[in-house]
Design a protein around this motif. Structure first.
Motif, PDB file in Angstrom:
ATOM      1  N   GLY A 210       0.803  -1.216   0.000  1.00  0.00           N
ATOM      2  CA  GLY A 210       0.000   0.000   0.000  1.00  0.00           C
ATOM      3  C   GLY A 210       0.841   1.273   0.000  1.00  0.00           C
ATOM      4  N   GLY A 211       0.217   2.377   0.341  1.00  0.00           N
ATOM      5  CA  GLY A 211       0.939   3.650   0.466  1.00  0.00           C
ATOM      6  C   GLY A 211       1.619   4.072  -0.812  1.00  0.00           C
ATOM      7  N   ARG A 212       2.859   4.518  -0.677  1.00  0.00           N
ATOM      8  CA  ARG A 212       3.618   5.001  -1.820  1.00  0.00           C
ATOM      9  C   ARG A 212       3.918   3.880  -2.813  1.00  0.00           C
ATOM     10  NH1 ARG A 212       8.187   9.069   0.813  1.00  0.00           N
ATOM     11  NH2 ARG A 212       6.711  10.634   1.632  1.00  0.00           N
ATOM     12  N   VAL A 213       4.158   2.687  -2.283  1.00  0.00           N
ATOM     13  CA  VAL A 213       4.442   1.556  -3.180  1.00  0.00           C
ATOM     14  C   VAL A 213       3.251   1.293  -4.090  1.00  0.00           C
ATOM     15  CG1 VAL A 213       4.938  -0.914  -3.275  1.00  0.00           C
ATOM     16  CG2 VAL A 213       6.041   0.515  -1.533  1.00  0.00           C
ATOM     17  N   ASP A 214       2.067   1.238  -3.497  1.00  0.00           N
ATOM     18  CA  ASP A 214       0.861   0.997  -4.283  1.00  0.00           C
ATOM     19  C   ASP A 214       0.601   2.154  -5.243  1.00  0.00           C
ATOM     20  OD1 ASP A 214      -1.609  -0.299  -5.006  1.00  0.00           O
ATOM     21  OD2 ASP A 214      -2.634   1.173  -3.764  1.00  0.00           O
ATOM     22  N   ASN A 215       0.797   3.359  -4.784  1.00  0.00           N
ATOM     23  CA  ASN A 215       0.559   4.531  -5.624  1.00  0.00           C
ATOM     24  C   ASN A 215       1.486   4.535  -6.832  1.00  0.00           C
ATOM     25  OD1 ASN A 215      -0.583   6.999  -6.367  1.00  0.00           O
ATOM     26  ND2 ASN A 215       0.989   8.160  -5.270  1.00  0.00           N
ATOM     27  N   PHE A 216       2.772   4.277  -6.620  1.00  0.00           N
ATOM     28  CA  PHE A 216       3.730   4.263  -7.722  1.00  0.00           C
ATOM     29  C   PHE A 216       3.439   3.122  -8.703  1.00  0.00           C
ATOM     30  CE2 PHE A 216       7.688   2.577  -9.499  1.00  0.00           C
ATOM     31  CZ  PHE A 216       8.136   3.687 -10.195  1.00  0.00           C
ATOM     32  N   MET A 217       3.184   1.931  -8.165  1.00  0.00           N
ATOM     33  CA  MET A 217       2.967   0.767  -9.037  1.00  0.00           C
ATOM     34  C   MET A 217       1.676   0.915  -9.844  1.00  0.00           C
ATOM     35  SD  MET A 217       4.211  -2.332  -6.506  1.00  0.00           S
ATOM     36  CE  MET A 217       4.138  -3.592  -7.763  1.00  0.00           C
ATOM     37  N   MET A 218       0.637   1.478  -9.262  1.00  0.00           N
ATOM     38  CA  MET A 218      -0.619   1.645  -9.995  1.00  0.00           C
ATOM     39  C   MET A 218      -0.517   2.735 -11.061  1.00  0.00           C
ATOM     40  SD  MET A 218      -2.806  -0.583  -9.217  1.00  0.00           S
ATOM     41  CE  MET A 218      -1.395  -1.712  -9.138  1.00  0.00           C
ATOM     42  N   ARG A 219       0.256   3.798 -10.787  1.00  0.00           N
ATOM     43  CA  ARG A 219       0.426   4.816 -11.829  1.00  0.00           C
ATOM     44  C   ARG A 219       1.183   4.224 -13.019  1.00  0.00           C
ATOM     45  NH1 ARG A 219      -2.031   6.205  -8.118  1.00  0.00           N
ATOM     46  NH2 ARG A 219      -3.482   5.044  -9.450  1.00  0.00           N
ATOM     47  N   PHE A 220       2.182   3.403 -12.755  1.00  0.00           N
ATOM     48  CA  PHE A 220       2.912   2.744 -13.844  1.00  0.00           C
ATOM     49  C   PHE A 220       1.980   1.805 -14.616  1.00  0.00           C
ATOM     50  CE2 PHE A 220       5.419  -0.948 -15.309  1.00  0.00           C
ATOM     51  CZ  PHE A 220       6.264  -0.299 -16.201  1.00  0.00           C
ATOM     52  N   LEU A 221       1.112   1.114 -13.894  1.00  0.00           N
ATOM     53  CA  LEU A 221       0.159   0.210 -14.540  1.00  0.00           C
ATOM     54  C   LEU A 221      -0.817   0.979 -15.428  1.00  0.00           C
ATOM     55  CD1 LEU A 221      -0.859  -2.760 -14.661  1.00  0.00           C
ATOM     56  CD2 LEU A 221      -2.412  -2.183 -12.814  1.00  0.00           C
ATOM     57  N   GLU A 222      -1.260   2.138 -14.968  1.00  0.00           N
ATOM     58  CA  GLU A 222      -2.186   2.936 -15.761  1.00  0.00           C
ATOM     59  C   GLU A 222      -1.536   3.459 -17.035  1.00  0.00           C
ATOM     60  OE1 GLU A 222      -3.410   5.874 -13.040  1.00  0.00           O
ATOM     61  OE2 GLU A 222      -4.709   4.550 -11.860  1.00  0.00           O
ATOM     62  N   VAL A 223      -0.234   3.743 -16.967  1.00  0.00           N
ATOM     63  CA  VAL A 223       0.481   4.177 -18.177  1.00  0.00           C
ATOM     64  C   VAL A 223       0.488   3.059 -19.210  1.00  0.00           C
ATOM     65  CG1 VAL A 223       2.731   4.850 -19.093  1.00  0.00           C
ATOM     66  CG2 VAL A 223       1.895   5.875 -16.973  1.00  0.00           C
ATOM     67  N   ILE A 224       0.763   1.833 -18.753  1.00  0.00           N
ATOM     68  CA  ILE A 224       0.791   0.688 -19.678  1.00  0.00           C
ATOM     69  C   ILE A 224      -0.593   0.431 -20.256  1.00  0.00           C
ATOM     70  CG2 ILE A 224       1.199  -1.798 -19.844  1.00  0.00           C
ATOM     71  CD1 ILE A 224       3.394  -1.518 -17.839  1.00  0.00           C
ATOM     72  N   ILE A 225      -1.622   0.519 -19.418  1.00  0.00           N
ATOM     73  CA  ILE A 225      -2.983   0.292 -19.890  1.00  0.00           C
ATOM     74  C   ILE A 225      -3.399   1.361 -20.901  1.00  0.00           C
ATOM     75  CG2 ILE A 225      -5.411   0.204 -19.177  1.00  0.00           C
ATOM     76  CD1 ILE A 225      -4.513  -1.005 -16.556  1.00  0.00           C
ATOM     77  N   GLY A 226      -2.883   2.562 -20.744  1.00  0.00           N
ATOM     78  CA  GLY A 226      -3.238   3.653 -21.649  1.00  0.00           C
ATOM     79  C   GLY A 226      -2.699   3.478 -23.054  1.00  0.00           C
ATOM     80  N   ILE A 227      -1.656   2.655 -23.218  1.00  0.00           N
ATOM     81  CA  ILE A 227      -1.104   2.408 -24.553  1.00  0.00           C
ATOM     82  C   ILE A 227      -1.974   1.357 -25.250  1.00  0.00           C
ATOM     83  CG2 ILE A 227       0.924   1.689 -25.850  1.00  0.00           C
ATOM     84  CD1 ILE A 227       2.615   2.480 -23.442  1.00  0.00           C
TER      85      ILE A 227
END
Length: 383
Positions: A210-227
């Motif tokens: 959770g926390g920063r780890v979850d926030n960073f990993m989910m933002r990276f995931l959203e970038v990949i999903i956006g492609i």
């Protein structure tokens, strides 16, 4: 009265056994979620039929090319575009599995129609059987003749049987279809398993810490999903050398994202439960809590999602092969076979029908299996 009591034999009496009252009898043995799921699956008729079909398809894809008299790349132009011919079934005319080709020709008279048929079938009149439908009256196309051409006899292949016919290069379609099925299943299952490993690990770690780890990993995931997925897959196939592993890597570049999001959502719900708090209190390391406590509780959902991802991977591989980005020739997959059959759809539709029907059956089977597993592993509908 006292004398009568003394005369009664004590052996006539015994203490009542009240150790097991009727209200304490357990009417049904306790069972786990897995046992209930197996019991539910056995009662699901469509699931069992689909499982049987999948087993048959897998076994045929493994053993049919091995026992075949031909290889998937063996070419012979003498047997180009032969029709399907199957023993025993060739005697049933309406099935169209005799290897003979029947066409209708028109003309001013019967002779003109028969001449057109001879020209169409390379002037091999010895192997053509005519059936006069209408003799005509001399007007254009008033005469109708059905011509049946025995191509196997004309080519000297009376003793040969091509169950699904042959393609333009004379390759046995039966062997190529089952070999292509094996390749397509291999690509789909390998891609699904890689997606499972990456997605489960990624989603589980993000949710647990959770926390920063979850926030960073989910933002990276959203970038990949956006492609766009199709753009990434096409670029990876163009960069890598053509082959099975190139397609698998291309499919797994973005295929793991849905699994990661599902696992993350479930782990977020579970990590606050008492059994996770108890494991932390006892000093269990984080990796052990994730691997032995959280992931097993999400396993039902993981299995179901994997079962649904396999047909998606099969369809995507077939699509890539259909647009020319699949396996290089002479390797075969269901997508390349459908692409080859599409080119000869008007002249030899069987080349498209057989692989198209097989890939449809595979996708339907996996979807039914996924539906059955979803219902069986849902604790809300346990009976």
């Amino acid at each position: 009265m006292e004398n009568q009591k003394q005369q009664l034999d004590k052996n006539l009496f015994r203490p009542a056994d009240r150790t097991q009252e009727q209200g304490d009898v357990i009417a049904r043995k306790s069972s786990t979620l897995l046992q209930d799921a197996v019991r539910s699956l056995r009662k699901n008729v469509f699931f069992m039929i689909s499982l049987f079909l999948l087993i048959v398809i897998v076994l045929m894809s493994i053993f049919a090319p091995v026992v075949s008299d031909y290889t998937y790349k063996e070419q012979d132009l003498n047997r180009s575009l032969m029709g399907p011919r199957i023993p025993v079934l060739e005697d049933i005319s309406f099935l169209g599995l005799s290897g003979k080709e029947t066409k209708t020709f028109y003309g001013n008279n019967v002779q003109t129609a028969e001449m057109k048929a001879n020209t169409q079938f390379d002037n091999q009149s010895d192997f053509i059987t005519f059936d006069v439908v209408s003799e005509g009256d001399g007007s254009p196309n008033s005469a109708e003749v059905k011509a049946t051409y025995d191509k196997y006899a004309a080519k000297g292949l009376e003793d040969e049987y091509f169950y699904f016919g042959t393609d333009r290069l004379g390759r046995d379609v039966w062997t190529r279809v089952w070999d292509g099925t094996r390749v397509s299943l291999l690509i789909a299952v390998a891609a699904a398993l890689i997606d499972l490993v990456i997605g489960v690990a990624y989603g589980g770690i993000a949710a647990y810490y959770g926390g920063r780890v979850d926030n960073f990993m989910m933002r990276f995931l959203e970038v990949i999903i956006g492609i766009p997925n199709l753009v990434v897959v096409i670029l990876m196939i163009l960069i890598l050398d053509p082959g099975i592993w190139a397609i698998i890597i291309a499919l797994t570049i973005t295929g793991w994202t849905s699994m990661a999001r599902i696992v993350r959502g479930e782990v977020l719900k579970l990590k606050g439960h008492e059994f996770v708090l108890a494991s932390r209190t006892l000093g269990a390391p984080n990796r052990k809590i994730i691997a032995r406590h959280l992931i097993p509780n999400v396993m039902g959902l993981i299995i179901v999602n994997t079962m649904f991802s396999i047909p998606s991977a099969i369809f995507f591989e077939a699509f890539l092969s259909f647009i020319g980005l699949g396996l290089p020739s002479p390797a075969a997959s269901l997508g390349t076979l459908i692409n080859d059959g599409f080119k000869t759809l008007l002249t030899t539709p069987s080349l498209l029908v057989f692989p198209a029907v097989l890939i449809s059956i595979i996708m339907i089977v996996f979807n039914i299996l996924g539906d059955g597993l979803r219902d069986a592993f849902d604790p809300k509908i346990r009976k």
